[in-house]
Design a protein around this motif. Structure first.
Motif, mmCIF file in Angstrom:
data_model
loop_
_atom_site.group_PDB
_atom_site.id
_atom_site.type_symbol
_atom_site.label_atom_id
_atom_site.label_comp_id
_atom_site.label_asym_id
_atom_site.label_seq_id
_atom_site.Cartn_x
_atom_site.Cartn_y
_atom_site.Cartn_z
ATOM 1 N N LEU A 6 12.017 50.968 51.857
ATOM 2 C CA LEU A 6 12.996 49.991 51.409
ATOM 3 C C LEU A 6 12.802 49.753 49.916
ATOM 4 C CD1 LEU A 6 15.181 47.815 51.764
ATOM 5 C CD2 LEU A 6 13.353 46.233 52.433
ATOM 6 N N ILE A 7 13.863 49.984 49.150
ATOM 7 C CA ILE A 7 13.824 49.772 47.707
ATOM 8 C C ILE A 7 14.826 48.674 47.374
ATOM 9 C CG2 ILE A 7 14.008 50.841 45.434
ATOM 10 C CD1 ILE A 7 13.817 53.585 46.951
ATOM 11 N N ASP A 8 14.298 47.498 47.089
ATOM 12 C CA ASP A 8 15.150 46.340 46.798
ATOM 13 C C ASP A 8 14.334 45.367 45.965
ATOM 14 O OD1 ASP A 8 16.654 43.834 47.043
ATOM 15 O OD2 ASP A 8 17.754 44.836 48.653
ATOM 16 N N ASP A 9 14.924 44.810 44.921
ATOM 17 C CA ASP A 9 14.187 43.883 44.067
ATOM 18 C C ASP A 9 14.122 42.472 44.651
ATOM 19 O OD1 ASP A 9 16.921 43.633 43.610
ATOM 20 O OD2 ASP A 9 16.686 43.098 41.508
ATOM 21 N N ASN A 10 14.757 42.237 45.778
ATOM 22 C CA ASN A 10 14.731 40.943 46.457
ATOM 23 C C ASN A 10 13.627 40.956 47.514
ATOM 24 O OD1 ASN A 10 15.187 38.769 48.205
ATOM 25 N ND2 ASN A 10 17.390 38.846 47.938
ATOM 26 N N ARG A 11 12.543 40.248 47.236
ATOM 27 C CA ARG A 11 11.394 40.236 48.159
ATOM 28 C C ARG A 11 11.750 39.626 49.521
ATOM 29 N NH1 ARG A 11 6.919 42.005 45.580
ATOM 30 N NH2 ARG A 11 6.900 41.841 43.311
ATOM 31 N N GLU A 12 12.691 38.696 49.533
ATOM 32 C CA GLU A 12 13.112 38.098 50.796
ATOM 33 C C GLU A 12 13.754 39.164 51.696
ATOM 34 O OE1 GLU A 12 15.936 34.513 52.509
ATOM 35 O OE2 GLU A 12 15.478 34.579 50.373
ATOM 36 N N MET A 13 14.497 40.081 51.099
ATOM 37 C CA MET A 13 15.113 41.168 51.862
ATOM 38 C C MET A 13 14.025 42.033 52.510
ATOM 39 S SD MET A 13 17.894 42.554 52.958
ATOM 40 C CE MET A 13 19.147 41.767 51.993
ATOM 41 N N LEU A 17 13.921 42.464 56.568
ATOM 42 C CA LEU A 17 14.074 43.791 57.175
ATOM 43 C C LEU A 17 12.789 44.254 57.853
ATOM 44 C CD1 LEU A 17 16.392 45.609 54.632
ATOM 45 C CD2 LEU A 17 16.953 44.720 56.889
ATOM 46 N N ASN A 18 11.651 43.905 57.288
ATOM 47 C CA ASN A 18 10.383 44.249 57.932
ATOM 48 C C ASN A 18 10.289 43.568 59.295
ATOM 49 O OD1 ASN A 18 7.717 45.551 57.753
ATOM 50 N ND2 ASN A 18 6.974 43.447 57.823
ATOM 51 N N ASP A 19 10.612 42.277 59.343
ATOM 52 C CA ASP A 19 10.551 41.531 60.607
ATOM 53 C C ASP A 19 11.526 42.075 61.643
ATOM 54 O OD1 ASP A 19 8.647 39.914 59.439
ATOM 55 O OD2 ASP A 19 9.980 38.186 59.160
ATOM 56 N N ILE A 20 12.665 42.566 61.198
ATOM 57 C CA ILE A 20 13.677 43.047 62.137
ATOM 58 C C ILE A 20 13.442 44.499 62.559
ATOM 59 C CG2 ILE A 20 16.138 43.643 62.320
ATOM 60 C CD1 ILE A 20 16.598 41.018 60.707
ATOM 61 N N LEU A 21 13.075 45.364 61.630
ATOM 62 C CA LEU A 21 12.989 46.795 61.929
ATOM 63 C C LEU A 21 11.662 47.224 62.555
ATOM 64 C CD1 LEU A 21 14.836 48.225 58.800
ATOM 65 C CD2 LEU A 21 15.733 47.881 61.106
ATOM 66 N N THR A 22 10.576 46.542 62.233
ATOM 67 C CA THR A 22 9.264 46.921 62.773
ATOM 68 C C THR A 22 9.233 46.895 64.299
ATOM 69 O OG1 THR A 22 8.177 46.224 60.732
ATOM 70 C CG2 THR A 22 6.789 46.425 62.690
ATOM 71 N N PRO A 23 9.770 45.847 64.960
ATOM 72 C CA PRO A 23 9.762 45.848 66.429
ATOM 73 C C PRO A 23 10.546 47.006 67.063
ATOM 74 C CG PRO A 23 10.211 43.639 65.605
ATOM 75 C CD PRO A 23 10.265 44.577 64.433
ATOM 76 N N PHE A 24 11.423 47.650 66.290
ATOM 77 C CA PHE A 24 12.179 48.788 66.803
ATOM 78 C C PHE A 24 11.429 50.108 66.585
ATOM 79 C CE2 PHE A 24 15.473 45.610 66.671
ATOM 80 C CZ PHE A 24 16.217 45.894 67.801
ATOM 81 N N GLY A 25 10.192 50.008 66.144
ATOM 82 C CA GLY A 25 9.356 51.195 66.007
ATOM 83 C C GLY A 25 9.410 51.866 64.651
ATOM 84 N N TYR A 26 9.959 51.206 63.659
ATOM 85 C CA TYR A 26 10.007 51.786 62.320
ATOM 86 C C TYR A 26 8.825 51.287 61.499
ATOM 87 C CZ TYR A 26 14.820 52.906 63.563
ATOM 88 O OH TYR A 26 15.948 53.388 64.183
ATOM 89 N N LEU A 50 16.258 53.042 52.462
ATOM 90 C CA LEU A 50 17.249 51.976 52.337
ATOM 91 C C LEU A 50 17.129 51.490 50.906
ATOM 92 C CD1 LEU A 50 16.564 49.880 55.583
ATOM 93 C CD2 LEU A 50 18.386 51.554 55.220
ATOM 94 N N ALA A 51 18.199 51.544 50.130
ATOM 95 C CA ALA A 51 18.115 51.196 48.723
ATOM 96 C C ALA A 51 19.241 50.272 48.292
ATOM 97 C CB ALA A 51 18.136 52.459 47.867
ATOM 98 N N ASP A 52 18.878 49.310 47.461
ATOM 99 C CA ASP A 52 19.869 48.473 46.812
ATOM 100 C C ASP A 52 20.479 49.287 45.685
ATOM 101 O OD1 ASP A 52 21.397 46.328 45.987
ATOM 102 O OD2 ASP A 52 19.707 45.106 45.330
ATOM 103 N N VAL A 53 21.666 48.946 45.276
ATOM 104 C CA VAL A 53 22.315 49.638 44.158
ATOM 105 C C VAL A 53 21.903 49.004 42.831
ATOM 106 C CG1 VAL A 53 24.526 50.157 43.054
ATOM 107 C CG2 VAL A 53 24.270 50.462 45.514
ATOM 108 N N MET A 54 21.934 47.682 42.777
ATOM 109 C CA MET A 54 21.625 46.975 41.532
ATOM 110 C C MET A 54 20.131 46.709 41.455
ATOM 111 S SD MET A 54 24.847 44.345 41.282
ATOM 112 C CE MET A 54 24.520 43.564 42.855
#
Length: 121
Positions: A6-13, A17-26, A50-54
């Motif tokens: 995951l490449i995003d400058d928003n640490r909250e993102m 995403l870590n909390d949501i995707l990890t339980p799915f085995g990622y 997964l990358a942010d544009v800005m």
């Protein structure tokens, strides 16, 4: 276990995403800097990005162009961006993204696009 960078400058993102995707085995790997992420790609060997544009330093579009130069374009990239204009989406797909999802997005949709993209790989 599939690795997602995951490449995003928003640490909250990253946290969300870590909390949501990890339980799915990622396995989630994060970077808040696209320049550093470019160097991480060969080291980490993610299955998907997964990358942010800005982003500061280098946009997501520039990241994909650099990945092509380094022959890393076999790794699928999905853009997650607040830039929702038709031109932005077209540019994202033109530079090689497998999908372009605008923020805010529904997690169910994101999970579906991730699974579909990894299945095609």
């Amino acid at each position: 276990m599939k690795k997602i960078l995951l490449i995003d400058d928003n640490r909250e993102m990253h946290s969300i995403l870590n909390d949501i995707l990890t339980p799915f085995g990622y396995e989630m790997i994060s970077s808040t800097d696209s320049l550093k992420a470019l160097n991480m790609i060969t080291e980490v060997k993610p299955d998907l990005i997964l990358a942010d544009v800005m982003m500061p330093g280098m946009s997501g579009f520039e990241l994909l162009r650099e990945m092509k130069k380094k022959e890393l374009n076999a790794i699928p990239v999905i853009f997650l961006s607040a830039r929702a204009g038709r031109q932005d989406i077209e540019e994202g797909l033109k530079v090689g993204a497998k999908a372009y999802i605008t923020k805010p997005f529904k997690m169910k949709h994101l999970l579906s696009v991730i699974a579909e993209t990894l299945d095609k790989k």
